[in-house]
Write an enzyme that holds these catalytic residues in place. Sequence first.
Site, PDB file in Angstrom:
ATOM      1  CD  GLN A   1      -2.995  -0.920   0.250  1.00  0.00           C
ATOM      2  OE1 GLN A   1      -3.177   0.042  -0.592  1.00  0.00           O
ATOM      3  NE2 GLN A   1      -4.000  -2.020   0.170  1.00  0.00           N
TER       4      GLN A   1
ATOM      5  CB  CYS B   1      -8.807  -2.844  -3.258  1.00  0.00           C
ATOM      6  SG  CYS B   1      -8.795  -4.097  -4.538  1.00  0.00           S
TER       7      CYS B   1
END
Length: 176
Positions: free
Chosen positions: A6, A131
């Site tokens: 990330q 996500c």
Amino acid sequence: PRSFYQVNHDQAQRLYRAAIEMAPIGPEDLVLDLYCGVGTITLAMAGAAGRVIGVEVVPQAVEDARENARRNGIQNAEFFCGDAGQAALSLEKQGIRPDVVVVDPPRKGCDNATLTAIVQMAPRTLVMVSCNPSTAARDAKFLCEQGYTLEKVQPVDLFPRTRHVECVLQMTRKSN
């Protein structure tokens, strides 16, 4: 370069903290992290668990996860390279029964083999980091039909001012 991580560090910490909080782990527990990437969530949970196992299909990411464990002195973590669904089915056939399963699948969500293996392993808690809220909802629906209850959903905005949002789901197995 082939490992996923990330990029929004501050929000990633919030995301991982939410995942850890939704996975009540004890010192005797086995945690299985499917789609583990470089092992970030796996290693964050290692301190509370008896044993953690991470599975990732990208060989470089598995090497990075092992190196991250070594650098941080974490000795109760194992990492395997393989497809999440096939690896989960293989572990289930070996009698591996995790107390907690964590999944952080790609945008397409979990495949049927992975979901089926999770149901067969029957962990008391499943934490899904996603996500893509649409595929998370699809996968959660399947798991609810197989005896799990959706307890919590926590959105985390890693990409402000875009339409993308990560979410963390906590699911528990219904007692019979």
